[in-house]
Structure formats: structure tokens, C-alpha cells
Scaffold this active site. Structure first.
Site, PDB file in Angstrom:
ATOM      1  N   GLY A   1     -20.060  33.207  -0.033  1.00  0.00           N
ATOM      2  CA  GLY A   1     -21.093  32.899  -1.014  1.00  0.00           C
ATOM      3  C   GLY A   1     -20.746  33.387  -2.405  1.00  0.00           C
TER       4      GLY A   1
ATOM      5  CD  GLN B   1     -16.554  22.942  -4.148  1.00  0.00           C
ATOM      6  OE1 GLN B   1     -17.513  22.330  -3.705  1.00  0.00           O
ATOM      7  NE2 GLN B   1     -16.669  23.903  -5.049  1.00  0.00           N
TER       8      GLN B   1
ATOM      9  CB  THR C   1     -27.420  25.684   0.197  1.00  0.00           C
ATOM     10  OG1 THR C   1     -28.434  25.319  -0.755  1.00  0.00           O
ATOM     11  CG2 THR C   1     -26.522  24.493   0.446  1.00  0.00           C
ATOM     12  CE1 TYR C   2     -29.619  33.716   1.614  1.00  0.00           C
ATOM     13  CE2 TYR C   2     -28.549  32.332   3.248  1.00  0.00           C
ATOM     14  CZ  TYR C   2     -28.844  33.581   2.754  1.00  0.00           C
ATOM     15  OH  TYR C   2     -28.372  34.692   3.396  1.00  0.00           O
TER      16      TYR C   2
ATOM     17  CD  GLU D   1     -24.344  21.909   1.458  1.00  0.00           C
ATOM     18  OE1 GLU D   1     -23.548  21.993   2.419  1.00  0.00           O
ATOM     19  OE2 GLU D   1     -24.140  22.409   0.343  1.00  0.00           O
TER      20      GLU D   1
ATOM     21  CG  HIS E   1     -11.985  33.625   1.529  1.00  0.00           C
ATOM     22  ND1 HIS E   1     -11.863  32.323   1.915  1.00  0.00           N
ATOM     23  CD2 HIS E   1     -10.718  34.035   1.261  1.00  0.00           C
ATOM     24  CE1 HIS E   1     -10.598  31.954   1.879  1.00  0.00           C
ATOM     25  NE2 HIS E   1      -9.889  32.979   1.473  1.00  0.00           N
TER      26      HIS E   1
ATOM     27  CG  HIS F   1     -25.596  26.823   3.980  1.00  0.00           C
ATOM     28  ND1 HIS F   1     -24.733  26.565   2.928  1.00  0.00           N
ATOM     29  CD2 HIS F   1     -25.643  25.680   4.706  1.00  0.00           C
ATOM     30  CE1 HIS F   1     -24.270  25.324   3.026  1.00  0.00           C
ATOM     31  NE2 HIS F   1     -24.823  24.771   4.086  1.00  0.00           N
TER      32      HIS F   1
ATOM     33  CE  LYS G   1     -12.900  31.846   5.143  1.00  0.00           C
ATOM     34  NZ  LYS G   1     -13.819  31.760   3.977  1.00  0.00           N
TER      35      LYS G   1
END
Length: 266
Positions: free
Chosen positions: A108, A150, A48-49, A17, A124, A77, A140
Site C-alpha cells: 500500500g 498495476q 480498495t481502501y 475494481e 515490499h 483489499h 510474494k
């Protein structure tokens, strides 16, 4: 374009990542990292962002650049917290037109970009307890091709999470997220990132610092991550997903220690 769900069906995946660079210095660092990690032939890479138009465009540019100029399989992402439904639809159309097939959709964190909007989706829920959290996660995962955790530092945490979703009738693959902690400063920031280092891990890193300073801490961190990966692989995980922080040395050393990569995997 290769779909990650098909890669997972064929066997364990090994992925990295990255985050999109904010400036020329970070771009140079990332370009160097990509040049060193691409020969390892990762199954896929994710980008990611943080929300907001500027960060979103950097992610789009990096993912499409990888897609069209490298052999890497990129995954973009997409966070929901900062976007309206219309904006999300527009992003999805742009990614599809560019040929991007792999997407990580997530709630996010609240965005820090000044141009990020409030968004329309709840994402979430902030679960009041573990059982509620697992219920939401299972819901989900029923709709997803796979999930990624994570980062964590004890294999039992991963096994517990997977066991909980399996008990809820969900068989979707869940990739463990791996973060090599190679400095005391990084260790100190882990709590704010959602997963503080356990006491035994902190003791090992501080003991390494006493023995040999910064370089000893880095080596100990690589060894800790390698031990975790080895235990996870022995338990039959569907793959490993490395959080690189846009650097390559720790990931390359772990790969070598585990015998992964082209012509190395057993």
C-alpha cells in the site's frame, strides 16, 4: 463463498475494481455503477481502501454488503503500511467472521487519512532495480493464489513481467490490470499514479481531442483499451482486471467490443 483461485483454475476471469465512497454523492454514483455492471456477471470484484479506520470500515461495509445482498463475488483489499500486526489480525478475524474468503494483501501507498497509524510491517522494499523488484515479486507470488498488475498500456510490459517471474520458477497466475483512459485530465495524472502514458498513446488521445473534443477522446480511450485487451486475450492471459474508478460506461463498451459477458463470451 466462491474462492477466486477456483475461478482462475476453471478458466479466464473478468473482474472490476471499485473504491469505497466517501460521501452520499459518491455512494449514489457507485450504486448506479454496480447496477449497470452486475448484469455483465463479472467473475469477481475488488474493493480498495487507503488505510485508516474510517476508510477500512467503508471497505468492510461495501464488501460485506455485496456478499450478502448481491450475486457478486467480492474481494477486500488489505494494506499493511498503516497497521500494526495486532490491527491486521483483528481485520482478518472480522472479515472471516463476515464470510469474506477473498483478500488482496499488499503493502500500500503511505496513507493520507489523518487517523492512519505508521504501521509495523516494511511491506515490499523500494527496489533499486528491475531485477530486485522481480525477485521480491516472485517471492510474494510463491505464497499467493494469484497476483494483479498495476495498469499499463503496452502488452509487452505485461509479457516481460510474467516472463521474469516464470524464469524464477513461479507459475502463479498474474492478472493484467486495465485502465481505460478516457480524458486528457486522467492522462495527465497517470505519471503520479505510477504508469505514465507512452508517447504514441498521448499522440492518439491529443489527436482525438483536436478532431472532436471530449467525446472523441473518450471514444479513443475506449478503443485503445479494447485493443490492449484483445492483444492480451490472444496471448492467453488468465483474465482481465478493470480499474473502473467507480464508473461503468467504458468497461461496458469494452466488454461489448470483446464479446464478453453473459451469453456473449466465446
Amino acid at each position: 463463498m466462491t474462492r477466486i483461485v477456483d475461478l482462475l483454475a476453471a478458466g479466464p476471469t473478468y473482474s472490476f475494481e471499485f473504491f469505497p465512497p466517501k460521501n452520499d454523492k459518491e455512494l449514489t454514483t457507485l450504486a448506479h455503477t454496480l447496477s449497470e455492471l452486475q448484469p455483465l456477471e463479472p467473475s469477481f470484484v475488488s474493493v480498495t481502501y487507503r488505510g485508516g479506520a474510517a476508510s477500512r470500515q467503508r471497505t468492510f461495509d461495501l464488501v460485506t454488503g455485496m456478499l450478502h445482498t448481491t450475486k457478486l463475488v467480492p474481494m477486500a483489499h488489505l494494506i499493511c503500511v498503516a497497521h500494526t500486526r495486532l490491527e491486521l489480525a483483528d481485520i482478518l478475524v472480522s472479515l472471516r467472521k463476515a464470510g469474506v474468503e477473498n483478500l488482496m494483501a499488499l503493502g500500500g501507498d503511505p496513507p493520507t487519512d489523518p487517523d492512519a497509524g505508521p504501521g509495523e510491517l516494511a511491506g515490499h522494499p523500494r527496489s533499486p532495480d528491475i531485477a530486485s523488484d522481480r525477485d521480491n515479486l516472485a517471492a510474494k507470488l510463491r505464497l499467493a493464489d494469484f497476483g494483479v498488475t498495476q495498469f499499463f498500456f503496452e502488452a509487452d510490459e505485461y509479457r516481460s513481467l510474467v516472463s521474469d517471474v516464470r524464469e524464477r520458477g513461479v507459475e502463479t497466475p498474474v492478472l493484467p490490470g486495465i485502465l481505460p483512459v478516457t480524458s486528457l485530465s486522467t492522462m495527465g495524472r497517470l505519471g503520479g499514479m505510477g504508469a505514465a502514458a507512452p508517447a504514441w498513446m498521448e499522440e492518439r488521445l491529443r489527436a482525438a481531442d483536436t478532431r472532436g473534443g471530449t467525446e472523441a477522446v473518450r471514444k479513443e480511450g475506449v478503443e485503445l483499451a479494447t485493443e490492449l485487451c484483445s492483444e492480451l486475450l490472444a496471448s492467453g492471459v488468465p483474465g482481465l482486471h478493470f480499474y473502473t474508478f467507480n464508473t461503468s460506461s467504458a468497461t461496458r463498451e469494452i466488454y461489448a467490443a470483446l464479446g464478453l459477458g453473459p451469453n456473449l463470451a466465446t
